[in-house]
Write an enzyme that holds these catalytic residues in place. Sequence first.
Site, PDB file in Angstrom:
ATOM      1  N   GLY A  80     -67.282   9.160  20.755  1.00 53.58           N
ATOM      2  CA  GLY A  80     -68.634   8.742  19.970  1.00 53.58           C
ATOM      3  C   GLY A  80     -68.838   7.507  20.250  1.00 53.58           C
ATOM      4  O   GLY A  80     -67.729   6.510  20.539  1.00 53.58           O
ATOM      5  N   CYS A  81     -70.021   6.949  19.857  1.00 50.10           N
ATOM      6  CA  CYS A  81     -70.307   5.393  20.026  1.00 50.10           C
ATOM      7  C   CYS A  81     -69.621   4.510  19.217  1.00 50.10           C
ATOM      8  O   CYS A  81     -68.999   3.547  19.710  1.00 50.10           O
ATOM      9  CB  CYS A  81     -71.924   5.086  20.175  1.00 50.10           C
ATOM     10  SG  CYS A  81     -72.718   6.188  18.966  1.00 50.10           S
ATOM     11  N   PHE A  82     -69.693   4.968  17.832  1.00 54.53           N
ATOM     12  CA  PHE A  82     -68.854   3.955  17.069  1.00 54.53           C
ATOM     13  C   PHE A  82     -67.260   4.013  17.290  1.00 54.53           C
ATOM     14  O   PHE A  82     -66.904   3.032  17.108  1.00 54.53           O
ATOM     15  CB  PHE A  82     -69.098   4.229  15.541  1.00 54.53           C
ATOM     16  CG  PHE A  82     -70.242   3.604  14.730  1.00 54.53           C
ATOM     17  CD1 PHE A  82     -70.038   2.152  14.761  1.00 54.53           C
ATOM     18  CD2 PHE A  82     -71.373   4.301  14.337  1.00 54.53           C
ATOM     19  CE1 PHE A  82     -71.138   1.486  14.104  1.00 54.53           C
ATOM     20  CE2 PHE A  82     -72.274   3.520  13.775  1.00 54.53           C
ATOM     21  CZ  PHE A  82     -72.122   2.267  13.648  1.00 54.53           C
ATOM     22  N   THR A  84     -65.956   4.542  20.132  1.00 48.16           N
ATOM     23  CA  THR A  84     -65.532   4.049  21.096  1.00 48.16           C
ATOM     24  C   THR A  84     -65.482   2.253  20.589  1.00 48.16           C
ATOM     25  O   THR A  84     -64.201   1.875  21.236  1.00 48.16           O
ATOM     26  CB  THR A  84     -66.633   3.822  22.277  1.00 48.16           C
ATOM     27  OG1 THR A  84     -66.751   5.317  22.765  1.00 48.16           O
ATOM     28  CG2 THR A  84     -66.210   3.045  23.365  1.00 48.16           C
ATOM     29  N   ALA A  85     -66.051   1.743  20.079  1.00 51.38           N
ATOM     30  CA  ALA A  85     -65.999   0.288  19.639  1.00 51.38           C
ATOM     31  C   ALA A  85     -65.050   0.192  18.959  1.00 51.38           C
ATOM     32  O   ALA A  85     -64.036  -0.502  18.882  1.00 51.38           O
ATOM     33  CB  ALA A  85     -67.560   0.161  18.828  1.00 51.38           C
TER      34      ALA A  85
END
Length: 271
Positions: A80-82, A84-85
């Site tokens: 997921g995007c969050f 990944t960060a």
Amino acid sequence: VFLALEPGAAHAIAADVLDAAPGVVCDLSADFRVKDEALQARHYGPRPAATRALAERFVYALADVAGQDLRGARGLAAPGCFATAAQLALAPLAGLGPSGPPVLFGITGSSGAGAAFRETTHHPLRAHNVFAYAPLSHRHDAEIAERWRAWTGAADAPRLAVHAGPFVRGIYLTAHARLASPADAVGAFRAFYARARFVRVVAEPPQLTHVLGSNRADVSVVANEREDEIQVSIAIDNLIKGAAGQAIQAVNLSLGLDEGAGLPVGGAFPC
Ligand SMILES: NC(=O)c1ccc[n+]([C@@H]2O[C@H](COP(=O)([O-])OP(=O)(O)OC[C@H]3O[C@@H](n4cnc5c(N)ncnc54)[C@H](OP(=O)(O)O)[C@@H]3O)[C@@H](O)[C@H]2O)c1
């Protein structure tokens, strides 16, 4: 085949592709990311039996950390995007001996919510505004907890506090951690990402606009004088590094192609 569907829609297509060797499928949804069924159920509800069986055929594809481990994988679950960060900040940190789970503060643009209309992505409510959402319950906690457990053995997972920001694309995330004993955190981050083509360890806290439009992640790490407390900040484009770009990078790695084929490195600053 890249799948970027709503939750629960990928399993039929994914099964067909995997059964039709030599296909490779990279799924961008959360359907196959987490292996622990209890963790998955807590955050997403129980996984249907067909999807549960299929999940075992997918590897978690955090491309900049997994690297050549993805070579030959035919089922890739893009993070997921969050997540990944968060994990690009946490992966080097895990090796530094944190004295407890780090705390993560993240803020995302409206494109993280997808194309469907929602009150929280409606322009008059979102523009010029900042608010927390999903307090203590963001779904990406599931994959973060599973990876953190794999990296550190700790059951106590980092907690992600997420916020909606007044911009369209991008995620900015800051992690804070205390270390059990002093360590050269900056050196450790530089060594960890020395061969990562898309992660840049920068001296100053990164800026969101510098990575927008690119597959890059800019990361900074600052330690206190005793080197037992650190703050890590990271900026990514949620739609590229946090979604499509990472997916392409993972497929490139799985097929043994140039890791950066087809991927933008330069950002769009000023944007
Ligand atoms: N947005 C991000 O930053 C981000 C980052 C990482 C991962 N993801 C994940 O990527 C996936 C897509 O995200 P998104 O933001 O692009 O969502 P989105 O804007 O809601 O798009 C979902 C797409 O899936 C299509 N779809 C749904 N069910 C389908 C089916 N059974 N067969 C074919 N197409 C179907 C929809 O088509 P219609 O429009 O025709 O209904 C729509 O185009 C989600 O699982 C999301 O969690 C998103």
